[in-house]
Design an enzyme around this catalytic site. Structure first.
Site, PDB file in Angstrom:
ATOM      1  N   HIS A  78       1.062  -1.440  -0.067  1.00 51.92           N
ATOM      2  CA  HIS A  78       0.010   0.182  -0.490  1.00 51.92           C
ATOM      3  C   HIS A  78       1.190   0.881  -0.168  1.00 51.92           C
ATOM      4  N   ASP A 107       6.700  21.538 -26.536  1.00 52.11           N
ATOM      5  CA  ASP A 107       6.874  20.181 -25.786  1.00 52.11           C
ATOM      6  C   ASP A 107       8.270  20.225 -25.126  1.00 52.11           C
ATOM      7  N   TRP A 143       7.175   0.103   4.044  1.00 49.53           N
ATOM      8  CA  TRP A 143       7.838   0.741   2.816  1.00 49.53           C
ATOM      9  C   TRP A 143       8.655   1.336   3.533  1.00 49.53           C
ATOM     10  N   SER A 171      13.365   5.644 -13.863  1.00 47.25           N
ATOM     11  CA  SER A 171      12.263   6.546 -14.897  1.00 47.25           C
ATOM     12  C   SER A 171      12.360   8.081 -13.899  1.00 47.25           C
ATOM     13  N   SER A 172      12.230   7.817 -12.430  1.00 45.39           N
ATOM     14  CA  SER A 172      12.169   9.315 -11.482  1.00 45.39           C
ATOM     15  C   SER A 172      13.207  10.412 -12.118  1.00 45.39           C
ATOM     16  N   HIS A 255      12.880  12.225   3.909  1.00 44.89           N
ATOM     17  CA  HIS A 255      12.692  13.377   3.634  1.00 44.89           C
ATOM     18  C   HIS A 255      12.030  13.776   2.698  1.00 44.89           C
ATOM     19  N   GLU A 257      11.909  13.701  -0.366  1.00 45.69           N
ATOM     20  CA  GLU A 257      10.616  11.995  -0.976  1.00 45.69           C
ATOM     21  C   GLU A 257       9.366  12.770  -0.371  1.00 45.69           C
ATOM     22  N   TYR A 259       8.526  15.586   0.262  1.00 45.54           N
ATOM     23  CA  TYR A 259       8.412  17.206   0.011  1.00 45.54           C
ATOM     24  C   TYR A 259       7.753  16.982  -1.369  1.00 45.54           C
ATOM     25  N   SER A 270      -1.807  27.095  -5.607  1.00 44.43           N
ATOM     26  CA  SER A 270      -1.335  28.527  -6.708  1.00 44.43           C
ATOM     27  C   SER A 270      -1.987  28.457  -7.326  1.00 44.43           C
ATOM     28  N   HIS A 304      15.150  13.306  11.866  1.00 47.22           N
ATOM     29  CA  HIS A 304      13.559  13.338  12.762  1.00 47.22           C
ATOM     30  C   HIS A 304      12.760  12.415  12.474  1.00 47.22           C
ATOM     31  N   HIS A 305      12.498  11.331  11.737  1.00 48.76           N
ATOM     32  CA  HIS A 305      12.724  10.205  11.358  1.00 48.76           C
ATOM     33  C   HIS A 305      12.945   8.814  13.086  1.00 48.76           C
ATOM     34  N   THR A 330       6.952  26.654   5.286  1.00 47.10           N
ATOM     35  CA  THR A 330       4.869  26.639   5.525  1.00 47.10           C
ATOM     36  C   THR A 330       4.035  27.537   5.268  1.00 47.10           C
ATOM     37  N   LYS A 333       3.002  30.125   3.146  1.00 49.28           N
ATOM     38  CA  LYS A 333       2.617  30.147   1.497  1.00 49.28           C
ATOM     39  C   LYS A 333       0.570  29.759   1.867  1.00 49.28           C
ATOM     40  N   ARG A 452       0.829   1.287  15.024  1.00 47.62           N
ATOM     41  CA  ARG A 452       0.824   0.991  13.361  1.00 47.62           C
ATOM     42  C   ARG A 452       1.276   0.075  13.157  1.00 47.62           C
TER      43      ARG A 452
HETATM   44  C1  HEA Z   1       0.375   8.838  -0.733  1.00 48.95           C
HETATM   45  C2  HEA Z   1       0.087   8.366  -0.003  1.00 48.95           C
HETATM   46  C3  HEA Z   1      -0.796   7.680   0.390  1.00 48.95           C
HETATM   47  C4  HEA Z   1      -2.035   7.209   0.393  1.00 48.95           C
HETATM   48  C5  HEA Z   1      -2.942   8.558  -0.900  1.00 48.95           C
HETATM   49  C6  HEA Z   1      -3.083   6.398   1.393  1.00 48.95           C
HETATM   50  C7  HEA Z   1      -4.424   6.486   1.040  1.00 48.95           C
HETATM   51  C8  HEA Z   1      -4.932   5.493   2.541  1.00 48.95           C
HETATM   52  N1  HEA Z   1      -4.207   5.273   3.483  1.00 48.95           N
HETATM   53 FE1  HEA Z   1      -2.353   5.197   3.744  1.00 48.95          FE
HETATM   54  N2  HEA Z   1      -0.190   4.727   3.367  1.00 48.95           N
HETATM   55  C9  HEA Z   1       0.557   5.500   3.112  1.00 48.95           C
HETATM   56  C10 HEA Z   1       0.382   6.525   2.282  1.00 48.95           C
HETATM   57  C11 HEA Z   1      -1.500   6.309   1.561  1.00 48.95           C
HETATM   58  N3  HEA Z   1      -2.507   5.882   1.707  1.00 48.95           N
HETATM   59  C12 HEA Z   1       2.402   5.092   3.321  1.00 48.95           C
HETATM   60  C13 HEA Z   1       2.737   5.654   3.228  1.00 48.95           C
HETATM   61  C14 HEA Z   1       2.035   4.519   4.447  1.00 48.95           C
HETATM   62  C15 HEA Z   1       3.149   3.862   5.661  1.00 48.95           C
HETATM   63  C16 HEA Z   1       2.884   2.339   4.805  1.00 48.95           C
HETATM   64  C17 HEA Z   1       3.758   1.426   5.973  1.00 48.95           C
HETATM   65  O1  HEA Z   1       3.750   1.703   6.768  1.00 48.95           O
HETATM   66  O2  HEA Z   1       5.414   0.952   5.255  1.00 48.95           O
HETATM   67  C18 HEA Z   1       0.211   4.040   4.854  1.00 48.95           C
HETATM   68  C19 HEA Z   1       0.078   3.312   5.685  1.00 48.95           C
HETATM   69  C20 HEA Z   1      -1.800   3.141   5.974  1.00 48.95           C
HETATM   70  C21 HEA Z   1      -2.032   2.568   7.209  1.00 48.95           C
HETATM   71  C22 HEA Z   1      -1.293   1.747   8.372  1.00 48.95           C
HETATM   72  C23 HEA Z   1      -0.790   0.170   7.757  1.00 48.95           C
HETATM   73  C24 HEA Z   1       0.007   0.049   9.094  1.00 48.95           C
HETATM   74  O3  HEA Z   1       0.377   0.520  10.243  1.00 48.95           O
HETATM   75  O4  HEA Z   1      -0.634  -1.410   9.619  1.00 48.95           O
HETATM   76  C25 HEA Z   1      -3.354   2.288   7.297  1.00 48.95           C
HETATM   77  C26 HEA Z   1      -4.371   2.306   8.423  1.00 48.95           C
HETATM   78  O5  HEA Z   1      -5.340   2.794   7.279  1.00 48.95           O
HETATM   79  C27 HEA Z   1      -3.786   3.441   5.645  1.00 48.95           C
HETATM   80  C28 HEA Z   1      -4.961   3.115   5.219  1.00 48.95           C
HETATM   81  C29 HEA Z   1      -5.325   4.107   4.209  1.00 48.95           C
HETATM   82  C30 HEA Z   1      -6.219   4.371   3.515  1.00 48.95           C
HETATM   83  C31 HEA Z   1      -8.040   3.907   4.344  1.00 48.95           C
HETATM   84  C32 HEA Z   1      -6.328   5.356   2.555  1.00 48.95           C
HETATM   85  C33 HEA Z   1      -7.086   5.973   1.668  1.00 48.95           C
HETATM   86  O6  HEA Z   1      -6.675   6.880   1.435  1.00 48.95           O
HETATM   87  C34 HEA Z   1      -7.461   4.776   0.592  1.00 48.95           C
HETATM   88  C35 HEA Z   1      -8.630   5.401  -0.460  1.00 48.95           C
HETATM   89  C36 HEA Z   1      -9.751   3.675  -1.162  1.00 48.95           C
HETATM   90  C37 HEA Z   1      -9.768   3.858  -2.339  1.00 48.95           C
HETATM   91  C38 HEA Z   1      -8.651   4.288  -3.625  1.00 48.95           C
HETATM   92  C39 HEA Z   1      -9.931   2.309  -2.486  1.00 48.95           C
HETATM   93  C40 HEA Z   1     -10.616   2.657  -4.346  1.00 48.95           C
HETATM   94  C41 HEA Z   1     -10.624   0.965  -4.860  1.00 48.95           C
HETATM   95  C42 HEA Z   1     -12.067   0.465  -4.701  1.00 48.95           C
HETATM   96  C43 HEA Z   1     -13.217   1.146  -4.280  1.00 48.95           C
HETATM   97  C44 HEA Z   1     -12.043  -0.732  -4.837  1.00 48.95           C
HETATM   98  C45 HEA Z   1     -12.215  -0.723  -6.525  1.00 48.95           C
HETATM   99  C46 HEA Z   1     -11.189  -2.228  -6.203  1.00 48.95           C
HETATM  100  C47 HEA Z   1      -9.974  -1.412  -7.623  1.00 48.95           C
HETATM  101  C48 HEA Z   1     -10.901  -1.972  -8.817  1.00 48.95           C
HETATM  102  C49 HEA Z   1      -8.591  -2.416  -7.899  1.00 48.95           C
HETATM  103  N4  HEA Z   1      -2.539   3.587   5.551  1.00 48.95           N
HETATM  104  C1  HEA Z   2       3.989  15.134   1.761  1.00 50.09           C
HETATM  105  C2  HEA Z   2       4.025  14.704   2.875  1.00 50.09           C
HETATM  106  C3  HEA Z   2       4.260  15.048   3.907  1.00 50.09           C
HETATM  107  C4  HEA Z   2       5.009  16.090   4.387  1.00 50.09           C
HETATM  108  C5  HEA Z   2       4.265  17.443   3.737  1.00 50.09           C
HETATM  109  C6  HEA Z   2       5.035  16.439   6.036  1.00 50.09           C
HETATM  110  C7  HEA Z   2       5.220  17.748   6.432  1.00 50.09           C
HETATM  111  C8  HEA Z   2       5.973  17.657   7.578  1.00 50.09           C
HETATM  112  N1  HEA Z   2       6.283  16.818   8.418  1.00 50.09           N
HETATM  113 FE1  HEA Z   2       5.899  14.858   7.926  1.00 50.09          FE
HETATM  114  N2  HEA Z   2       5.778  12.743   7.334  1.00 50.09           N
HETATM  115  C9  HEA Z   2       5.349  11.926   6.419  1.00 50.09           C
HETATM  116  C10 HEA Z   2       4.788  13.320   5.348  1.00 50.09           C
HETATM  117  C11 HEA Z   2       5.373  14.019   5.422  1.00 50.09           C
HETATM  118  N3  HEA Z   2       5.728  15.305   6.073  1.00 50.09           N
HETATM  119  C12 HEA Z   2       5.539  10.594   6.253  1.00 50.09           C
HETATM  120  C13 HEA Z   2       4.653  10.130   4.714  1.00 50.09           C
HETATM  121  C14 HEA Z   2       5.899  10.355   7.247  1.00 50.09           C
HETATM  122  C15 HEA Z   2       6.318   9.089   8.321  1.00 50.09           C
HETATM  123  C16 HEA Z   2       7.022   8.242   6.845  1.00 50.09           C
HETATM  124  C17 HEA Z   2       7.226   7.157   7.957  1.00 50.09           C
HETATM  125  O1  HEA Z   2       7.270   6.532   8.893  1.00 50.09           O
HETATM  126  O2  HEA Z   2       6.437   5.794   7.286  1.00 50.09           O
HETATM  127  C18 HEA Z   2       5.815  11.688   8.465  1.00 50.09           C
HETATM  128  C19 HEA Z   2       6.611  11.368   8.995  1.00 50.09           C
HETATM  129  C20 HEA Z   2       6.601  13.362   9.966  1.00 50.09           C
HETATM  130  C21 HEA Z   2       8.167  12.490  11.597  1.00 50.09           C
HETATM  131  C22 HEA Z   2       8.257  11.376  12.316  1.00 50.09           C
HETATM  132  C23 HEA Z   2       7.508  10.681  12.896  1.00 50.09           C
HETATM  133  C24 HEA Z   2       7.836   9.870  13.217  1.00 50.09           C
HETATM  134  O3  HEA Z   2       7.599   8.955  12.618  1.00 50.09           O
HETATM  135  O4  HEA Z   2       7.384   9.452  14.432  1.00 50.09           O
HETATM  136  C25 HEA Z   2       7.848  13.770  11.500  1.00 50.09           C
HETATM  137  C26 HEA Z   2       9.011  14.350  12.875  1.00 50.09           C
HETATM  138  O5  HEA Z   2       9.005  15.686  12.374  1.00 50.09           O
HETATM  139  C27 HEA Z   2       7.907  15.110  10.784  1.00 50.09           C
HETATM  140  C28 HEA Z   2       7.231  16.279  10.675  1.00 50.09           C
HETATM  141  C29 HEA Z   2       7.077  16.581   9.721  1.00 50.09           C
HETATM  142  C30 HEA Z   2       7.023  18.417   9.702  1.00 50.09           C
HETATM  143  C31 HEA Z   2       7.462  19.388  11.017  1.00 50.09           C
HETATM  144  C32 HEA Z   2       6.526  18.973   8.757  1.00 50.09           C
HETATM  145  C33 HEA Z   2       6.081  19.815   8.369  1.00 50.09           C
HETATM  146  O6  HEA Z   2       6.737  20.517   6.680  1.00 50.09           O
HETATM  147  C34 HEA Z   2       4.809  20.552   8.731  1.00 50.09           C
HETATM  148  C35 HEA Z   2       4.503  22.058   7.906  1.00 50.09           C
HETATM  149  C36 HEA Z   2       3.427  22.825   8.395  1.00 50.09           C
HETATM  150  C37 HEA Z   2       2.216  23.532   9.199  1.00 50.09           C
HETATM  151  C38 HEA Z   2       3.548  23.606  10.656  1.00 50.09           C
HETATM  152  C39 HEA Z   2       1.350  23.830   9.584  1.00 50.09           C
HETATM  153  C40 HEA Z   2       1.048  25.304   8.498  1.00 50.09           C
HETATM  154  C41 HEA Z   2       2.105  26.767   9.081  1.00 50.09           C
HETATM  155  C42 HEA Z   2       1.228  27.396   9.591  1.00 50.09           C
HETATM  156  C43 HEA Z   2       0.127  27.687   9.657  1.00 50.09           C
HETATM  157  C44 HEA Z   2       2.425  28.790  10.639  1.00 50.09           C
HETATM  158  C45 HEA Z   2       2.227  28.878  11.684  1.00 50.09           C
HETATM  159  C46 HEA Z   2       2.742  27.131  12.825  1.00 50.09           C
HETATM  160  C47 HEA Z   2       3.312  27.163  13.606  1.00 50.09           C
HETATM  161  C48 HEA Z   2       4.014  28.013  13.768  1.00 50.09           C
HETATM  162  C49 HEA Z   2       3.519  26.420  14.411  1.00 50.09           C
HETATM  163  N4  HEA Z   2       6.723  13.839   9.753  1.00 50.09           N
HETATM  164 CU   LIG Z   3      10.373  13.566   7.301  1.00 49.02          CU
END
Ligand code: HEA
Ligand code: HEA
Ligand SMILES: [Cu+2]
Ligand code: CUA
Lengths: 527, 308, 379
Positions: A78, A107, A143, A171-172, A255, A257, A259, A270, A304-305, A330, A333, A452
């Site tokens: 997933h 293009d 993942w 590819s990327s 990380h 990634e 962003y 925007s 921070h992870h 952020t 923005k 989790r």
């Molecule tokens: C952009 C990335 C992204 C997106 C869009 C989502 C979308 C969703 N995620 Fe995702 N999720 C992750 C990125 C994302 N996740 C990542 C990185 C992890 C961590 C993995 C890890 O721990 O290693 C995670 C982990 C994660 C967990 C924790 C699992 C665990 O810790 O064991 C859960 C549990 O609820 C969850 C739920 C969902 C759900 C319900 C959606 C929903 O938004 C999904 C929406 C559902 C659909 C779009 C279904 C559409 C399909 C149908 C309706 C059926 C028809 C199907 C076919 C025709 C094939 N996700």
């Molecule tokens: C699109 C993806 C995305 C984005 C944008 C962010 C944004 C941020 N993330 Fe997130 N993060 C993930 C995707 C993302 N993260 C994923 C996938 C994981 C889990 C990976 C895994 O373990 O599977 C993760 C996990 C993760 C962790 C690790 C948690 C843990 O495993 O224990 C932390 C810890 O610092 C963190 C921090 C942040 C911070 C500080 C931001 C900042 O960029 C947020 C900044 C934005 C704001 C703060 C709000 C707007 C700001 C204002 C309104 C200004 C005023 C506000 C203040 C002064 C408070 N993220």
């Molecule tokens: Cu991070």
């Protein structure tokens, strides 16, 4: 006027080839963009289907549908499919379609390589998905594939996973090189850097991030490959290595990634918010600087992870501070978007609805992110559903909503038809409500202590999990409505004007709808 | 297809027609890695690997053939004068950023090297913030190069390392010769480049040829050194973190030298066929940039893997 | 589509849940304050940051909502044309920055406190195994106390064949025991993959990393039983390796400890007695179910290729010395761990004898604890 020129030159080229080969052999940025977008949606369904398996199993305590090991495979696949298959390709697809149109280029810079970047993906994911059918089962180590679970203790399919990541990375990288070359080299005369639409800016910076970190990902999986098959000891203390070394290298990629998955989203929003506020984007320059500083900071926050891995105190402090800093750009923005709407003249077409939801819900995800950044507090949050809630708020109503907004916004330009506004609004409200039922309770689960990546949980977590699962199915199945709307629009519907919306900014609105197969063969003049 | 647009002074940007190359290249690539994956797993599982082996080879073959024709087409188009000056700039940017990605690839490995060296090994040996860890490895002493592993039963200790023998042994120290070789090859390729710019084909042929030769000699010595490491020094991929970092870094560099030398060789053949003009020789330039890049990487290797 | 009807059911219960207040009360919505100074500090920090975010959020969302309502075209709003204001932009760059500094200061203080593991009175080596915890008390005098802590929730409950107990998945055969108001230092490591040892009420979460040792500590202020879980994905049964700690008064602890030491001595004794094949097979059954059946399956069929079957396997039916060797030292590079330190000689002898004379095998021979001891000494 740019319109006429673009038009006047179409007849120099012939339109698309007929039949399937149009898609297989194409060098046209619009075709390739469309393929990227369709591929991404297919992956979204697949990754979503996996997610629904997860939510179904977590609907109630106890094991109902799947065995723990398969559950782990679902979680892993997933995450991988959604990140690398759904979100990233979607944004590359948008870049392919829109960047040339927005900067007045005929293009992409390197059209054949462009098609190569795309066609690698279906093969890569076919390979990744095929591991589900292997006797060892699919990757089951998350993942983030931490060693040694992903090396010494991994199923045999890990080898295919590694190679899939390798070619995905290729590819990327090729895709990003293409985008950078296009933006740097192919802007229409007069299109200075600081005149570029923000979507183009954010993609320029995103492409830079991709080229900087994808090779690092390739590097870390290569080290895994060697530990698994060639007896090296990078991630084994017995040979003087360190499992935590894996985490450092992975998160140096990981990380930035995240962003990579949000900067283009910033760009999309925007573009959309000013259009439907009928008002210029507030603080264009600061948007550009903010994006750049986010990109810069993203390289120095990775650990921070890893707060709980027992880094030295100095390290913990450094990464805590640097991570907190990201809130500042952020914030700029967020404030800019809101000030753009302030004293505007707002209408609420579907793209605008998704964009507003983006601003609100992404900000929430950001707040939880900031909480996670506080190292001592993260000791309580880490690897609980609080983190899951955080990143889904930034990824789903963040990245994914922005993609949907973009599709509704530009679909008329792509297809020449208006989408069905009522259905669009319905799709939005279903998604908006669904997503919050789905992910909001997960904050509580995390704080209450639910880890989790577990297939079964203690009884006190039962209620919120049930609610969350219900939300998952509401949100999930609403996406089939999205599919329906898009197909309906492609087939037919109200003819769209060249402008589509009421005078939006940008060159893309100066060409016909649907955009001719070849546009800007002669660069327009940008005043 | 004329690339002057009479209407207003722009050169139209050449957008190639449909092409079969990309999808076949993708197919070849996928088949290759799928085969490789199977191959490695079969070997590990000790089962017959012919099928996967052939799959990998076939994939490689397809990819190779496609790329050959792809580049050939590219060159033909260039001779037809299709690419505009702007398109050629695109190639230049492309190559820059490709090399940047390679730089990042190597920095991942260098990063790993430094982290292991300055944090992990001391920690395992009881020094620094995580020194407690040494309670698990009572008889491990932290040294770099690591001559005796925390658990010598799992990872056999290297007999000797590749360290700088001091000026006494300098002359018999292969890495030093390799450094000299590569550095001079960078110079020779530069001379060839200037020769090309000055229309001096004779010089060009000679110096480019010499560069390729230097590259090949380097590779030869590298193989020599590996044999020495495996047979005399007992330094293998299996001898713990020192062997791991040593072979990974030098190995991937060697692989890149092979690529670079291959590119230059191709360029040499093209020179023989009379390709390249003083003002238009991107292929040659790209190859030489790449060559300078592998050279720089080697200098870092020499400093941080061998000397210090 | 099994999930469908489940869904309907879920809707119903969810609605019920939302309406019935006592269930509402039962839901804990926030981080627990815990029972240590650190855990309370952490909780306060959490509430502080949360509060700040809420306030900022109210501000941000307030302005947004205001604009959404006030400036709609339908209400005849006309767009004004301003598009930047340097003063404003500087202000909203600086203010968040200042706020962040305000957050950073207390965070730094708490973190430095947490990192000071010095002057502990008891040191405990906590080792993660797939999928159980081992606790070794590093006391210098007397028999050393060391034991494993295994999940006790029966499969029937997990597979919904039986009513789930109140501590479902959070119960173990032998919890860690520590005295109240005493600084206890945990030295965390792992025998296989990375695990993470978490007790929410202590606000202690630290990864257990193979080959390395992480430090953490606690001064528990209230006696009681505290439950946590492994929080780093560690394979199949990651969800099934809880952490349970019993905090007791000092004298109760001392009593427990000396009892443990006595028991350890007794085992050493026991090892030298004679056993019949039946006795060993009987005891082996329980050992097998706790330590082996997760992979090799209760019926011994295993899950090939990852987990080989024992029924009729060359090892379980071959030379008994080789069989013992595999069990004692494991198989490097595979999931088969070395049990020499995990089990006492009696258990090892028992489980080996069991595997050879049950699970469809009937080799008929046995190995005694004494022989195991000799093997251990030999190696
Ligand atoms: C952009 C990335 C992204 C997106 C869009 C989502 C979308 C969703 N995620 Fe995702 N999720 C992750 C990125 C994302 N996740 C990542 C990185 C992890 C961590 C993995 C890890 O721990 O290693 C995670 C982990 C994660 C967990 C924790 C699992 C665990 O810790 O064991 C859960 C549990 O609820 C969850 C739920 C969902 C759900 C319900 C959606 C929903 O938004 C999904 C929406 C559902 C659909 C779009 C279904 C559409 C399909 C149908 C309706 C059926 C028809 C199907 C076919 C025709 C094939 N996700
Ligand atoms: C699109 C993806 C995305 C984005 C944008 C962010 C944004 C941020 N993330 Fe997130 N993060 C993930 C995707 C993302 N993260 C994923 C996938 C994981 C889990 C990976 C895994 O373990 O599977 C993760 C996990 C993760 C962790 C690790 C948690 C843990 O495993 O224990 C932390 C810890 O610092 C963190 C921090 C942040 C911070 C500080 C931001 C900042 O960029 C947020 C900044 C934005 C704001 C703060 C709000 C707007 C700001 C204002 C309104 C200004 C005023 C506000 C203040 C002064 C408070 N993220
Ligand atoms: Cu991070
Ligand atoms: Cu042990 Cu998770």
């Amino acid at each position: 006027m740019a319109h006429d020129i673009a038009h006047g030159h179409d007849d120099h080229h012939h339109g698309p080839a007929k039949g399937i080969t149009r898609w297989l052999y194409t060098t046209n940025h619009k075709d390739i963009g469309s393929m990227y977008l369709w591929f991404s949606f297919a992956m979204f369904l697949l990754g979503g289907a996996f997610a629904l398996v997860i939510r179904a199993e977590l609907f109630q305590p106890g094991l109902q549908f799947v065995e723990p090991n398969f559950f782990n495979q679902m979680t892993t696949m997933h995450g991988l499919v959604m990140v690398f298959g759904a979100v990233m390709p979607a944004f590359v697809g948008l870049a392919n379609w829109m960047v040339p149109l927005m900067i007045g280029a005929p293009d992409m810079a390197l059209p054949r390589m462009n098609n190569w970047s795309f066609w690698i993906l279906p093969f890569a994911f076919a390979m990744l998905a095929s591991t589900l059918l292997m006797e060892s089962g699919a990757p089951n180590f998350g993942w983030t594939f931490y060693a040694p679970l992903s090396t010494t203790y991994a199923p045999a399919s890990v080898t295919f996973f590694i190679f899939a990541v390798h070619i995905m990375g290729a590819s990327s990288i090729m895709g990003s090189i293409n985008i950078i070359a296009t933006i740097i080299n192919m802007r229409a005369p007069g299109m200075t850097l600081m005149k570029m639409p923000l979507f183009v800016w954010t993609w320029l910076i995103t492409a830079y991030l991709l080229i900087a970190v994808m090779p690092v990902l390739a590097g870390v999986v290569t080290m895994m490959l060697f530990d698994i098959h060639f007896g090296t000891s990078f991630f084994s203390a017995a040979g003087g290595g360190d499992p935590v070394l894996f985490q450092h290298v992975f998160w140096f990629f990981g990380h930035p990634e995240v962003y990579i998955m949000i900067l283009p989203a910033f760009g999309v929003v925007s573009e959309i918010i000013p259009t439907f506020s009928r008002k210029k984007l507030f603080g264009y320059d600061s948007m550009v600087y903010a994006t750049s500083s986010i990109a810069f900071l993203s390289f120095i926050v990775w650990a921070h992870h890893m707060f709980t891995t027992g880094m030295p105190l100095a390290g913990e402090l450094f990464f805590m501070y640097s991570t907190m800093l990201i809130a500042v750009p952020t914030g700029v923005k967020v404030f800019n978007w809101i000030t753009t709407m302030f004293k505007g003249s707002l209408t609420f077409e579907t793209p605008m609805l998704f964009s507003i939801a983006f601003v609100v819900l992404f900000t929430m995800g950001g707040f939880t992110g900031l909480m996670l950044a506080i190292a001592p507090a993260d000791f309580q949050y880490h690897d609980t559903y609080f983190v899951v809630a955080h990143f889904h708020y930034v990824l789903v109503p963040g990245a994914v909503f922005s993609i949907m907004a973009a599709v509704y916004y530009w679909l008329p330009k792509w297809t020449g038809h208006m989408y069905d506004e009522t259905l669009g609004k319905l799709h939005f409200w279903l998604s908006f409500v669904g997503i919050n039922i789905l992910f909001f309770p997960q904050h509580f689960l995390g704080l209450a202590g639910m880890p989790r990546r577990i297939p079964d949980y203690a009884l006190q977590f039962a209620d919120f999990n049930m609610i969350s699962s219900i939300g998952a199915f509401i949100f999930g199945f609403s996406q089939l409505l999205f599919l329906f709307i898009v197909v309906k629009t492609v087939i037919g519907g109200k003819k769209a004007t060249a402008q589509v919306w009421d005078n939006p900014e940008g060159l893309e609105w100066t060409v016909d709808s649907p955009a001719p197969y070849h546009t800007f063969s002669t660069p327009p003049l940008v005043k | 297809m004329a690339n002057k647009d009479t209407a207003n002074g722009y050169e139209t940007y050449y957008v190639p027609e449909q092409s079969k190359f990309p999808i076949w290249a993708s197919f070849g690539m996928a088949l290759m890695v799928f085969g490789l994956g199977g191959l490695l797993n079969d070997i590990k599982a000790g089962v017959d690997a012919t099928v996967s082996g052939w799959m990998a080879f076939l994939g490689f073959f397809i990819l190779g053939t496609v790329l050959y024709n792809w580049f050939a087409t590219q060159i033909r188009e260039n001779h037809l004068g299709l690419p505009s000056a702007q398109l050629k700039r695109s190639y230049v940017y492309g190559m820059y950023w490709f090399i940047f990605s390679e730089v990042m690839f190597f920095s991942a490995f260098f990063g790993a090297l430094f982290y292991v060296r300055f944090f992990v090994v001391p920690w395992l040996g009881g020094e620094g913030d995580k020194g407690v860890s040494s309670m698990l490895w009572p008889d491990f002493t932290p040294t770099w190069p690591v001559v005796s592993n925390p658990n010598p039963n799992l990872f056999t200790n290297p007999g000797e390392s590749m360290e700088w023998p001091g000026f006494g042994g300098a002359l018999s120290y292969l890495p030093l010769w390799n450094t000299i070789l590569l550095l001079s090859s960078s110079v020779t390729v530069h001379i060839a480049h200037t020769a090309l710019k000055n229309e001096n084909r004779q010089q060009l042929k000679i110096w480019l040829g010499i560069t390729v030769l230097l590259g090949i000699v380097f590779l030869f010595l590298q193989v020599e050194e590996y044999m020495h490491a495996y047979h005399e020094l007992g330094l293998t991929l299996n001898s713990g973190i020192y062997g791991s970092t040593f072979f990974l870094l030098t190995g991937f560099h060697g692989f890149h030298v092979t690529l670079g030398a291959f590119m230059l060789a191709v360029m040499w053949f093209r020179v023989m066929k009379g390709h390249f003009k003083p003002e238009d020789h991107f292929g040659f330039e790209a190859a030489s940039w790449y060559w300078h890049f592998v050279d720089v990487v080697w200098v870092c290797l020499f400093l941080f893997v061998y000397i210090f | 589509m099994l999930t469908r009807n489940k869904l309907g059911l879920g809707m119903l219960t969810a609605v019920l849940a939302l309406t019935s207040t006592e269930l509402f009360a039962a839901w804990d919505l926030n981080m627990m304050e815990g029972i240590t100074e650190i855990s309370r500090e952490t909780y306060r920090l959490h509430m502080l940051i949360f509060g700040i975010c809420v306030i900022i959020g109210l501000g941000v969302y307030g302005v947004l909502l205001y604009s959404l309502i006030k400036f709609r075209k339908s209400k005849g709003a006309v767009a004004s044309s301003f598009h930047h204001n340097t003063k404003l932009e500087v202000v909203w760059t600086v203010i968040p920055f200042v706020i962040l500094i305000g957050m950073a200061i207390p965070s730094t203080r708490v973190l430095t406190q947490i990192y000071d593991a010095s002057e502990s009175e008891i040191d405990i080596l906590v080792t993660g195994y797939q999928w159980r915890w081992q606790y070794q008390y590093l006391s210098d005098e007397g028999e050393d106390v060391s034991f494993f802590s295994n999940l006790t929730t029966p499969d029937e409950q997990i597979y919904n064949l039986a009513e789930k107990g109140e501590n479902y998945l959070l119960e173990v055969d032998e919890p860690l025991v520590i005295p109240v108001n005493t600084k206890v230092r945990f030295l965390l490591t792992s025998a296989d993959v990375i695990h993470s040892w978490w007790v929410p009420e202590f606000a202690v979460k630290k990864d257990a990393i193979p080959g390395f040792v992480n430090e953490s500590w606690v001064i528990a202020e209230q006696p009681g039983i505290y439950r946590g879980q492994c929080t780093e994905l560690c394979g199949q049964d990651h969800g099934f390796m809880p952490v349970v700690v019993r905090v007791v008064e000092q004298d109760e602890y001392d009593a427990w400890f000396s009892e443990k030491q006595a028991a350890a001595a007794a085992i050493a004794e026991l090892a030298n007695q004679d056993f019949t094949l039946e006795q060993l097979v009987e005891q082996g059954q329980t050992v097998y179910n706790t330590y082996c059946s997760a992979c090799h399956q209760p019926n011994g069929q295993g899950l090939p290729p990852a987990f080989p079957a024992l029924t009729g396997s060359p090892i379980a039916t071959g030379a008994i010395a080789d069989h013992a060797n595999v069990v004692l030292n494991g198989v490097p590079g595979t999931a088969m761990p070395a049990f020499r330190n995990q089990l006492n000689p009696v258990d090892i002898a028992a489980v080996i004898t069991f595997e050879r004379n049950a699970l469809g095998n009937s080799v008929g021979d046995m190995i005694t604890p004494v022989e195991i001891l000799q093997l251990l000494q030999a190696q």
